[in-house]
Design an enzyme around this catalytic site. Sequence first.
Site, PDB file in Angstrom:
ATOM      1  N   CYS A  61       0.817  -1.208   0.000  1.00 38.25           N
ATOM      2  CA  CYS A  61       0.000   0.000   0.000  1.00 38.25           C
ATOM      3  C   CYS A  61       0.856   1.266   0.000  1.00 38.25           C
ATOM      4  O   CYS A  61       0.453   2.292  -0.555  1.00 38.25           O
ATOM      5  CB  CYS A  61      -0.987   0.009   1.161  1.00 38.25           C
ATOM      6  SG  CYS A  61      -0.250  -0.250   2.774  1.00 38.25           S
ATOM      7  N   HIS A 136      -2.148   1.327   6.992  1.00 32.96           N
ATOM      8  CA  HIS A 136      -2.533   1.552   5.600  1.00 32.96           C
ATOM      9  C   HIS A 136      -2.122   2.955   5.160  1.00 32.96           C
ATOM     10  O   HIS A 136      -2.085   3.886   5.971  1.00 32.96           O
ATOM     11  CB  HIS A 136      -4.052   1.376   5.469  1.00 32.96           C
ATOM     12  CG  HIS A 136      -4.542   1.401   4.060  1.00 32.96           C
ATOM     13  ND1 HIS A 136      -3.968   0.648   3.056  1.00 32.96           N
ATOM     14  CD2 HIS A 136      -5.564   2.094   3.482  1.00 32.96           C
ATOM     15  CE1 HIS A 136      -4.605   0.870   1.925  1.00 32.96           C
ATOM     16  NE2 HIS A 136      -5.559   1.745   2.155  1.00 32.96           N
TER      17      HIS A 136
END
Length: 313
Positions: A61, A136
């Site tokens: 990510c 994230h």
Amino acid sequence: MNLLTLFFSTLVFFVIPLFCRPVYGLIFLFKWRPGEKDDRLVIKDPNPNLFFASQVINNACATQAILSILMNCSDIDIGPELSMLKEFTKNFPPELKGLAINNSDAIRAAHNSFARPEPFVLDETKAATKDDDVYHFISYLPVDGVLYELDGLKEGPISLGPVTGGPGDLDWLQAVQPVIQERIERYSRSEIRFNLMAIIKNRKEMYTAELKELQKRRERILQQISALQSERVADSTNIETLNKSLSEVNAGIEGATEKILMEEEKFKKWRTENIRRKHNYIPFLFNFLKILAEKKQLKPLIEKAKQNTSNQR
């Protein structure tokens, strides 16, 4: 291009405009919570000029957040490899764009070059559970007068409203501030670990361009002084003014040169840190402990460490 890490606070959005412009995009790191509800509208048919890719693998990510900004900034020279990928996937849906990123050897090599080596190889990879900390990365940037949030785990981009200007303007940074602060406040009772990063123009390139411009300006001033001094009746006032300007330019050249040297030293330090971070020290430590054991020095050191630990309690 530089990736600048910013410790998040309200002061960040005052610091960025002063020292970091142009800002091509922001990357926000936060603790991901599975199943969290987000009622905001996801754009299923986005602007064709907007590159959005779905995240198809779990541990990329951060790389994808950086790519989301690079692929959407016309001011950045992304090189032939990414340019070809962008053109090739231009009409692909987000899922196929994500697969294309995953299958790119160049991107995989760049991603893995920053990966920390595993000292021990496990027979199977342990999947993250609800008790594990999973983080994230998402991106924020303006494209064609609209501020977007790009999250590869969502079905599409999220429009945060119209903005004026581009990476060098303040409007989009002011617009994104409450969005990021709202997300932090939402988690503030149970989470304090956040990070905000800005992709900015390479500082060394900026200072080098500034230095070249100052050197040209100094050359022009010297030529003007030389021309005035060659006249029979030189204008002392003009010469004095030019000498003052020359002193200012020389000071600027000195300052720009110092900044370039500082940037070079910073990159050198980063390279060393990255080498140390990626190096596998386990073989060295194993052999070191083995030598201590062979010389019968390991057991006394262990006993001494235990004693020191018990004394500290």
